[in-house]
Write a protein that holds these residues in place. Structure first.
Motif, short mmCIF file in Angstrom:
data_model
loop_
_atom_site.label_atom_id
_atom_site.label_comp_id
_atom_site.label_asym_id
_atom_site.label_seq_id
_atom_site.Cartn_x
_atom_site.Cartn_y
_atom_site.Cartn_z
N VAL A 1 -70.55 -22.81 55.35
CA VAL A 1 -71.50 -22.41 56.40
C VAL A 1 -71.90 -20.95 56.20
O VAL A 1 -73.09 -20.61 56.18
CB VAL A 1 -70.91 -22.63 57.81
N ALA A 2 -70.91 -20.07 56.05
CA ALA A 2 -71.19 -18.65 55.90
C ALA A 2 -71.95 -18.37 54.61
O ALA A 2 -72.90 -17.57 54.58
CB ALA A 2 -69.88 -17.86 55.93
N THR A 3 -71.55 -19.04 53.54
CA THR A 3 -72.21 -18.85 52.24
C THR A 3 -73.64 -19.38 52.27
O THR A 3 -74.55 -18.77 51.70
CB THR A 3 -71.38 -19.54 51.14
N ALA A 4 -73.84 -20.49 52.97
CA ALA A 4 -75.19 -21.07 53.09
C ALA A 4 -76.13 -20.10 53.79
O ALA A 4 -77.33 -20.05 53.48
CB ALA A 4 -75.14 -22.39 53.85
N TYR A 5 -75.61 -19.32 54.73
CA TYR A 5 -76.43 -18.33 55.44
C TYR A 5 -77.04 -17.35 54.44
O TYR A 5 -78.26 -17.13 54.42
CB TYR A 5 -75.55 -17.60 56.45
N ALA A 6 -76.22 -16.77 53.58
CA ALA A 6 -76.72 -15.81 52.59
C ALA A 6 -77.61 -16.48 51.55
O ALA A 6 -78.64 -15.93 51.15
CB ALA A 6 -75.56 -15.09 51.91
N SER A 7 -77.22 -17.66 51.10
CA SER A 7 -78.02 -18.39 50.12
C SER A 7 -79.40 -18.70 50.67
O SER A 7 -80.41 -18.55 49.96
CB SER A 7 -77.29 -19.69 49.75
N CYS A 8 -79.46 -19.10 51.92
CA CYS A 8 -80.74 -19.40 52.56
C CYS A 8 -81.60 -18.14 52.64
O CYS A 8 -82.80 -18.17 52.35
CB CYS A 8 -80.49 -19.98 53.95
N MET A 9 -80.98 -17.03 53.02
CA MET A 9 -81.74 -15.77 53.11
C MET A 9 -82.33 -15.38 51.76
O MET A 9 -83.51 -15.02 51.68
CB MET A 9 -80.83 -14.65 53.62
N LEU A 10 -81.53 -15.46 50.70
CA LEU A 10 -82.02 -15.11 49.37
C LEU A 10 -83.15 -16.04 48.93
O LEU A 10 -84.12 -15.61 48.30
CB LEU A 10 -80.88 -15.11 48.36
N SER A 11 -83.03 -17.32 49.27
CA SER A 11 -84.08 -18.29 48.92
C SER A 11 -85.37 -18.03 49.70
O SER A 11 -86.47 -18.09 49.13
CB SER A 11 -83.60 -19.71 49.19
N ILE A 12 -85.24 -17.72 50.99
CA ILE A 12 -86.42 -17.43 51.80
C ILE A 12 -87.11 -16.16 51.31
O ILE A 12 -88.35 -16.07 51.30
CB ILE A 12 -86.04 -17.33 53.30
N ILE A 13 -86.33 -15.18 50.88
CA ILE A 13 -86.92 -13.98 50.28
C ILE A 13 -87.74 -14.38 49.06
O ILE A 13 -88.86 -13.88 48.85
CB ILE A 13 -85.84 -12.94 49.91
N GLY A 14 -87.22 -15.28 48.24
CA GLY A 14 -87.95 -15.76 47.06
C GLY A 14 -89.27 -16.42 47.45
O GLY A 14 -90.31 -16.17 46.82
N ILE A 15 -89.23 -17.24 48.47
CA ILE A 15 -90.46 -17.91 48.94
C ILE A 15 -91.46 -16.85 49.42
O ILE A 15 -92.64 -16.88 49.07
CB ILE A 15 -90.15 -18.93 50.04
N GLY B 1 -96.96 -12.27 46.27
CA GLY B 1 -97.12 -11.61 44.97
C GLY B 1 -96.18 -10.45 44.73
O GLY B 1 -96.54 -9.50 44.04
N LEU B 2 -94.98 -10.51 45.31
CA LEU B 2 -94.01 -9.43 45.13
C LEU B 2 -93.02 -9.76 44.02
O LEU B 2 -92.60 -10.90 43.87
CB LEU B 2 -93.23 -9.19 46.43
N ASN B 3 -92.62 -8.74 43.28
CA ASN B 3 -91.58 -8.86 42.27
C ASN B 3 -90.26 -9.18 42.97
O ASN B 3 -89.93 -8.58 43.99
CB ASN B 3 -91.48 -7.52 41.53
N TYR B 4 -89.48 -10.11 42.43
CA TYR B 4 -88.15 -10.42 42.98
C TYR B 4 -87.26 -10.84 41.83
O TYR B 4 -87.14 -12.00 41.50
CB TYR B 4 -88.26 -11.52 44.04
N THR B 5 -86.66 -9.84 41.19
CA THR B 5 -85.82 -10.12 40.03
C THR B 5 -84.34 -9.93 40.32
O THR B 5 -83.51 -10.33 39.51
CB THR B 5 -86.21 -9.20 38.85
N HIS B 6 -84.01 -9.32 41.46
CA HIS B 6 -82.60 -9.09 41.76
C HIS B 6 -82.32 -9.32 43.23
O HIS B 6 -82.97 -8.76 44.11
CB HIS B 6 -82.19 -7.66 41.39
#
Length: 134
Positions: free
Chosen positions: A46-60, A66-71
């Protein structure tokens, strides 16, 4: 259509299979709850999914704008409470350095991350501590 199949393997361990891809995750009860702690516990997920979801939404968000997202990476700490046993706090320390975003873009990325579906799904009594390094 079902999303996953969960099979109890004995010894407080489960095998979770994502039905569309066949990807498997093992879970194990944590040491402080009679388990071996040899894999993610369900509450770890559950806790890990929270961060994973945030990183994925940032990617979207970045793809759509049109923003760079390499890290992007995050350290997650889950804190359990008792009576009842439950997650009481999730601490997410996110490192988004090196993407070259302006201050305005950083603010928009941060807002997008905080609006992820998992963030909107966890119980409101769970304290979320979120720290981003740009």
């Amino acid at each position: 259509m079902s999303t996953a199949r969960v099979e109890y393997l004995g010894g407080l361990r489960t095998k979770c299979t994502h039905l569309k891809s066949g990807t498997e995750i093992l879970t194990d009860a944590p040491v402080d709850n009679h388990g071996k702690g040899e894999a993610f516990s369900p509450t770890d997920l559950v806790a890990t999914a929270y961060a994973s979801c945030m990183l994925s939404i940032i990617g979207i968000y970045c793809n759509e704008h049109g923003l760079n997202y390499t890290h992007g990476e995050a350290e997650v700490t889950k804190i359990m409470g008792t009576a009842p046993r439950r997650i009481t706090e999730i601490i997410i320390e996110m490192d988004l350095s090196g993407n070259g975003w302006t201050s305005e873009e950083q603010e928009k990325v941060s807002r997008a991350a905080k609006a992820c579906p998992v963030a909107k799904s966890v119980h409101e009594e769970i304290t979320i501590v979120f720290d981003i390094t740009f």
